[in-house]
Write a protein that holds these residues in place. Structure first.
Motif, PDB file in Angstrom:
ATOM      1  N   MET A   9       0.815  -1.210   0.000  1.00  0.00           N
ATOM      2  CA  MET A   9       0.000   0.000   0.000  1.00  0.00           C
ATOM      3  C   MET A   9       0.854   1.267   0.000  1.00  0.00           C
ATOM      4  SD  MET A   9      -3.021  -0.980  -0.359  1.00  0.00           S
ATOM      5  CE  MET A   9      -3.955   0.492  -0.091  1.00  0.00           C
ATOM      6  N   LEU A  10       2.019   1.222   0.624  1.00  0.00           N
ATOM      7  CA  LEU A  10       2.863   2.416   0.683  1.00  0.00           C
ATOM      8  C   LEU A  10       3.592   2.692  -0.629  1.00  0.00           C
ATOM      9  CD1 LEU A  10       4.457   2.268   4.234  1.00  0.00           C
ATOM     10  CD2 LEU A  10       2.790   3.893   3.390  1.00  0.00           C
ATOM     11  N   PHE A  11       4.007   1.652  -1.334  1.00  0.00           N
ATOM     12  CA  PHE A  11       4.899   1.871  -2.473  1.00  0.00           C
ATOM     13  C   PHE A  11       4.356   1.415  -3.824  1.00  0.00           C
ATOM     14  CE2 PHE A  11       7.658   1.415   1.266  1.00  0.00           C
ATOM     15  CZ  PHE A  11       8.232   2.665   1.240  1.00  0.00           C
ATOM     16  N   PHE A  12       3.600   0.338  -3.880  1.00  0.00           N
ATOM     17  CA  PHE A  12       3.283  -0.256  -5.176  1.00  0.00           C
ATOM     18  C   PHE A  12       1.853  -0.038  -5.652  1.00  0.00           C
ATOM     19  CE2 PHE A  12       6.611  -3.016  -3.322  1.00  0.00           C
ATOM     20  CZ  PHE A  12       7.617  -2.678  -4.189  1.00  0.00           C
ATOM     21  N   ASP A  13       0.939   0.272  -4.781  1.00  0.00           N
ATOM     22  CA  ASP A  13      -0.461   0.396  -5.159  1.00  0.00           C
ATOM     23  C   ASP A  13      -0.691   1.684  -5.958  1.00  0.00           C
ATOM     24  OD1 ASP A  13      -3.136  -0.635  -5.022  1.00  0.00           O
ATOM     25  OD2 ASP A  13      -3.604   1.048  -3.691  1.00  0.00           O
ATOM     26  N   GLU A  14      -1.774   1.704  -6.701  1.00  0.00           N
ATOM     27  CA  GLU A  14      -2.135   2.892  -7.484  1.00  0.00           C
ATOM     28  C   GLU A  14      -2.390   4.092  -6.570  1.00  0.00           C
ATOM     29  OE1 GLU A  14      -5.944   4.135 -10.116  1.00  0.00           O
ATOM     30  OE2 GLU A  14      -5.024   2.207 -10.588  1.00  0.00           O
ATOM     31  N   ASN A  15      -2.903   3.854  -5.386  1.00  0.00           N
ATOM     32  CA  ASN A  15      -3.185   4.914  -4.420  1.00  0.00           C
ATOM     33  C   ASN A  15      -2.114   4.941  -3.327  1.00  0.00           C
ATOM     34  OD1 ASN A  15      -5.624   5.529  -5.721  1.00  0.00           O
ATOM     35  ND2 ASN A  15      -6.581   3.794  -4.711  1.00  0.00           N
ATOM     36  N   SER A  16      -0.878   4.774  -3.692  1.00  0.00           N
ATOM     37  CA  SER A  16       0.205   4.677  -2.720  1.00  0.00           C
ATOM     38  C   SER A  16       0.507   6.035  -2.077  1.00  0.00           C
ATOM     39  CB  SER A  16       1.468   4.143  -3.389  1.00  0.00           C
ATOM     40  OG  SER A  16       1.989   5.102  -4.272  1.00  0.00           O
ATOM     41  N   TYR A  17       1.271   5.981  -1.024  1.00  0.00           N
ATOM     42  CA  TYR A  17       1.678   7.195  -0.316  1.00  0.00           C
ATOM     43  C   TYR A  17       2.469   8.111  -1.237  1.00  0.00           C
ATOM     44  CZ  TYR A  17       4.373  10.149   2.806  1.00  0.00           C
ATOM     45  OH  TYR A  17       4.968  11.221   3.396  1.00  0.00           O
ATOM     46  N   LEU A  18       3.319   7.545  -2.057  1.00  0.00           N
ATOM     47  CA  LEU A  18       4.136   8.357  -2.972  1.00  0.00           C
ATOM     48  C   LEU A  18       3.254   9.092  -3.984  1.00  0.00           C
ATOM     49  CD1 LEU A  18       6.992   5.769  -3.607  1.00  0.00           C
ATOM     50  CD2 LEU A  18       6.983   7.682  -1.999  1.00  0.00           C
ATOM     51  N   THR A  19       2.239   8.415  -4.478  1.00  0.00           N
ATOM     52  CA  THR A  19       1.319   9.058  -5.421  1.00  0.00           C
ATOM     53  C   THR A  19       0.557  10.186  -4.745  1.00  0.00           C
ATOM     54  OG1 THR A  19       1.059   6.929  -6.524  1.00  0.00           O
ATOM     55  CG2 THR A  19      -0.555   8.624  -7.046  1.00  0.00           C
ATOM     56  N   HIS A  20       0.102   9.945  -3.519  1.00  0.00           N
ATOM     57  CA  HIS A  20      -0.613  10.988  -2.780  1.00  0.00           C
ATOM     58  C   HIS A  20       0.289  12.187  -2.514  1.00  0.00           C
ATOM     59  CE1 HIS A  20      -4.573   9.379  -1.923  1.00  0.00           C
ATOM     60  NE2 HIS A  20      -4.009   8.178  -1.830  1.00  0.00           N
ATOM     61  N   ASP A  36      -0.454  15.950  -3.685  1.00  0.00           N
ATOM     62  CA  ASP A  36      -0.473  17.061  -2.731  1.00  0.00           C
ATOM     63  C   ASP A  36       0.410  18.205  -3.205  1.00  0.00           C
ATOM     64  OD1 ASP A  36      -2.276  15.831  -1.068  1.00  0.00           O
ATOM     65  OD2 ASP A  36      -0.749  15.004   0.285  1.00  0.00           O
ATOM     66  N   LYS A  37       1.576  17.876  -3.767  1.00  0.00           N
ATOM     67  CA  LYS A  37       2.453  18.918  -4.300  1.00  0.00           C
ATOM     68  C   LYS A  37       1.783  19.644  -5.460  1.00  0.00           C
ATOM     69  CE  LYS A  37       6.875  16.817  -3.085  1.00  0.00           C
ATOM     70  NZ  LYS A  37       8.100  16.192  -3.606  1.00  0.00           N
ATOM     71  N   GLU A  38       1.110  18.874  -6.324  1.00  0.00           N
ATOM     72  CA  GLU A  38       0.429  19.484  -7.460  1.00  0.00           C
ATOM     73  C   GLU A  38      -0.733  20.370  -6.990  1.00  0.00           C
ATOM     74  OE1 GLU A  38      -1.713  18.159 -11.624  1.00  0.00           O
ATOM     75  OE2 GLU A  38      -0.470  16.710 -10.549  1.00  0.00           O
ATOM     76  N   ILE A  39      -1.443  19.932  -5.959  1.00  0.00           N
ATOM     77  CA  ILE A  39      -2.532  20.733  -5.406  1.00  0.00           C
ATOM     78  C   ILE A  39      -1.993  22.041  -4.842  1.00  0.00           C
ATOM     79  CG2 ILE A  39      -4.181  20.842  -3.484  1.00  0.00           C
ATOM     80  CD1 ILE A  39      -4.766  17.866  -4.031  1.00  0.00           C
ATOM     81  N   ASP A  40      -0.862  21.980  -4.128  1.00  0.00           N
ATOM     82  CA  ASP A  40      -0.255  23.201  -3.591  1.00  0.00           C
ATOM     83  C   ASP A  40       0.146  24.153  -4.713  1.00  0.00           C
ATOM     84  OD1 ASP A  40      -0.591  22.284  -1.014  1.00  0.00           O
ATOM     85  OD2 ASP A  40       1.464  21.501  -0.851  1.00  0.00           O
ATOM     86  N   LYS A  41       0.713  23.593  -5.769  1.00  0.00           N
ATOM     87  CA  LYS A  41       1.118  24.417  -6.916  1.00  0.00           C
ATOM     88  C   LYS A  41      -0.104  25.081  -7.554  1.00  0.00           C
ATOM     89  CE  LYS A  41       2.918  23.874 -11.536  1.00  0.00           C
ATOM     90  NZ  LYS A  41       3.159  22.897 -12.577  1.00  0.00           N
ATOM     91  N   LEU A  42      -1.168  24.319  -7.742  1.00  0.00           N
ATOM     92  CA  LEU A  42      -2.378  24.863  -8.351  1.00  0.00           C
ATOM     93  C   LEU A  42      -3.040  25.906  -7.455  1.00  0.00           C
ATOM     94  CD1 LEU A  42      -3.898  21.617  -9.885  1.00  0.00           C
ATOM     95  CD2 LEU A  42      -2.813  23.498 -11.111  1.00  0.00           C
ATOM     96  N   ASN A  43      -2.988  25.707  -6.145  1.00  0.00           N
ATOM     97  CA  ASN A  43      -3.547  26.708  -5.227  1.00  0.00           C
ATOM     98  C   ASN A  43      -2.766  28.012  -5.289  1.00  0.00           C
ATOM     99  OD1 ASN A  43      -5.759  25.330  -4.232  1.00  0.00           O
ATOM    100  ND2 ASN A  43      -4.588  24.337  -2.622  1.00  0.00           N
ATOM    101  N   SER A  44      -1.440  27.906  -5.407  1.00  0.00           N
ATOM    102  CA  SER A  44      -0.648  29.133  -5.512  1.00  0.00           C
ATOM    103  C   SER A  44      -0.937  29.843  -6.837  1.00  0.00           C
ATOM    104  CB  SER A  44       0.843  28.830  -5.363  1.00  0.00           C
ATOM    105  OG  SER A  44       1.306  28.052  -6.434  1.00  0.00           O
ATOM    106  N   GLU A  45      -1.115  29.080  -7.914  1.00  0.00           N
ATOM    107  CA  GLU A  45      -1.488  29.687  -9.195  1.00  0.00           C
ATOM    108  C   GLU A  45      -2.857  30.349  -9.095  1.00  0.00           C
ATOM    109  OE1 GLU A  45      -1.264  26.970 -12.462  1.00  0.00           O
ATOM    110  OE2 GLU A  45       0.862  26.581 -12.160  1.00  0.00           O
ATOM    111  N   LYS A  46      -3.770  29.704  -8.390  1.00  0.00           N
ATOM    112  CA  LYS A  46      -5.108  30.254  -8.204  1.00  0.00           C
ATOM    113  C   LYS A  46      -5.035  31.581  -7.467  1.00  0.00           C
ATOM    114  CE  LYS A  46      -9.438  29.210  -5.874  1.00  0.00           C
ATOM    115  NZ  LYS A  46     -10.107  28.257  -4.979  1.00  0.00           N
ATOM    116  N   GLU A  47      -4.225  31.659  -6.431  1.00  0.00           N
ATOM    117  CA  GLU A  47      -4.060  32.916  -5.690  1.00  0.00           C
ATOM    118  C   GLU A  47      -3.479  34.000  -6.587  1.00  0.00           C
ATOM    119  OE1 GLU A  47      -1.792  32.302  -2.147  1.00  0.00           O
ATOM    120  OE2 GLU A  47      -3.108  30.683  -1.478  1.00  0.00           O
ATOM    121  N   TYR A  48      -2.473  33.625  -7.389  1.00  0.00           N
ATOM    122  CA  TYR A  48      -1.861  34.591  -8.307  1.00  0.00           C
ATOM    123  C   TYR A  48      -2.903  35.141  -9.281  1.00  0.00           C
ATOM    124  CZ  TYR A  48       0.739  36.331 -12.304  1.00  0.00           C
ATOM    125  OH  TYR A  48       1.191  37.097 -13.336  1.00  0.00           O
TER     126      TYR A  48
END
Length: 106
Positions: free
Chosen positions: A30-41, A45-57
């Motif tokens: 679940m942490l490394f190999f699954d489609e919904n793994s921690y790494l994917t999440h 999350d990084k992409e969401i933060d980037k999009l939120n900063s673009e939204k603010e801009y």
């Protein structure tokens, strides 16, 4: 220490329990190999933060543009904006654009 003595230790018994082994494999999967793994999440999350900063801009840009539109409703401000940004002129008027050399000479 013989193998039987080593095997009778409580920690080793716990680790070699089939349920613990299956649970450990499941957690690693679940942490490394699954489609919904921690790494994917984490990537999402990084992409969401980037999009939120673009939204603010873009929201600040929208507010800036709204202020500019309200300001340009005044005819004098509109004329000033057209002269400064688009180099427009009145009839019988000459415009001189002075550009400064910003490069350092060696």
């Amino acid at each position: 220490m013989t193998f039987k003595q080593f095997r009778n230790k409580p920690f080793i018994k716990f680790i070699t329990n089939k349920y613990v082994v299956i649970l450990a494999i499941f957690i690693v999967w679940m942490l490394f190999f699954d489609e919904n793994s921690y790494l994917t999440h984490r990537e999402f999350d990084k992409e969401i933060d980037k999009l939120n900063s673009e939204k603010e801009y873009y929201n600040t840009q929208i507010n800036h543009d709204k202020e500019l539109i309200n300001k340009l409703e005044n005819k004098e401000e509109l004329e000033k904006f057209a002269r400064e940004e688009y180099h427009m002129k009145k009839e019988n008027e000459d415009i001189y654009i002075i550009e400064y050399d910003t490069l350092e000479k060696k």
